[in-house]
Design an enzyme around this catalytic site. Structure first.
Site, PDB file in Angstrom:
ATOM      1  N   THR A 174       0.862  -1.186   0.000  1.00  0.00           N
ATOM      2  CA  THR A 174       0.000   0.000   0.000  1.00  0.00           C
ATOM      3  C   THR A 174       0.898   1.235   0.000  1.00  0.00           C
ATOM      4  O   THR A 174       1.796   1.368   0.833  1.00  0.00           O
ATOM      5  CB  THR A 174      -0.969   0.009   1.204  1.00  0.00           C
ATOM      6  OG1 THR A 174      -1.747   1.222   1.184  1.00  0.00           O
ATOM      7  CG2 THR A 174      -0.255  -0.114   2.538  1.00  0.00           C
ATOM      8  N   HIS A 192       2.090 -11.264  14.210  1.00  0.00           N
ATOM      9  CA  HIS A 192       3.008 -11.851  15.178  1.00  0.00           C
ATOM     10  C   HIS A 192       2.510 -13.171  15.770  1.00  0.00           C
ATOM     11  O   HIS A 192       3.229 -13.804  16.546  1.00  0.00           O
ATOM     12  CB  HIS A 192       3.316 -10.845  16.297  1.00  0.00           C
ATOM     13  CG  HIS A 192       4.355  -9.830  15.904  1.00  0.00           C
ATOM     14  ND1 HIS A 192       5.681  -9.936  16.263  1.00  0.00           N
ATOM     15  CD2 HIS A 192       4.261  -8.712  15.139  1.00  0.00           C
ATOM     16  CE1 HIS A 192       6.363  -8.915  15.760  1.00  0.00           C
ATOM     17  NE2 HIS A 192       5.520  -8.159  15.069  1.00  0.00           N
TER      18      HIS A 192
END
Length: 199
Positions: free
Chosen positions: A120, A172
């Site tokens: 992006t 994560h």
């Protein structure tokens, strides 16, 4: 977030655009970033994966998503299938078709399904850092910031270089910080040494 010296990328774009002019294709920084990320993802396959229903899936090829803002509002993320297998010329040509379809509301479901990684780019808005949101079930997304002429020290001398921050967000639950940092470091290495990219 990691700062990247974009000098080599700018030079590469200028050089390749001169050679592609007759083909009617104009290479953008996004096209180069897609090529770079696709190469890095083949070396860090744990980021070219998806996580859904507590199952991690590693993908054999890179389907590179690029966030596009249609005139009607919102964001869509078409993805270029098998980006890791394509030349810069093919990436530029096919991505431009996807962007045109996105802006005219003509994207098909297949154009938006199956992405494995997303880029992006908010550089046009002058942002120098931001936290992009992962396009789930993908595991990571790269945010591209504005290219800003910045004084830095090179070989003991202060010089002005176009510095571009890259902001990586990773899931994560699956990807640890060391993996994400090493991946971002590899992207930096490829962008600052185009010979590695074109090898």
């Amino acid at each position: 977030t990691r700062p990247v010296d974009a000098t080599a990328m700018k030079d590469l774009r200028t050089k390749l655009n001169a050679s592609m002019k007759d083909k009617g294709v104009k290479l953008s920084y996004n096209h180069i970033l897609m090529k770079v990320c696709a190469k890095a993802l083949t070396e860090y396959p744990e980021l070219n994966a998806s996580f859904a229903d507590n199952v991690m899936t590693l993908h054999a090829h890179v389907n590179m998503g690029l966030a596009v803002a249609p005139p009607s509002g919102g964001l869509v993320v078409p993805n270029l299938k098998d980006c890791d297998k394509k030349s810069l010329y093919e990436i530029a040509e096919e991505t431009d078709k996807l962007i045109a379809a996105a802006k005219t509301g003509k994207l098909g479901m297949d154009d938006m399904a199956g992405g494995t990684f997303t880029i992006t780019n908010l550089g046009n808005y002058g942002l120098t850092a931001f936290s992009p949101i992962i396009n789930q079930p993908e595991l990571a997304i790269l945010g591209v910031c504005a290219m800003v002429d910045t004084p830095i020290v090179v070989d003991g001398q202060v010089v002005i270089r176009p510095i571009m921050n890259l902001s990586l967000t990773a899931d994560h639950r699956v990807v640890d910080g060391v993996q994400a940092a090493a991946f971002l470091q590899r992207i930096d290495e490829l962008l600052e040494n185009p010979i590695l990219l074109l090898a």
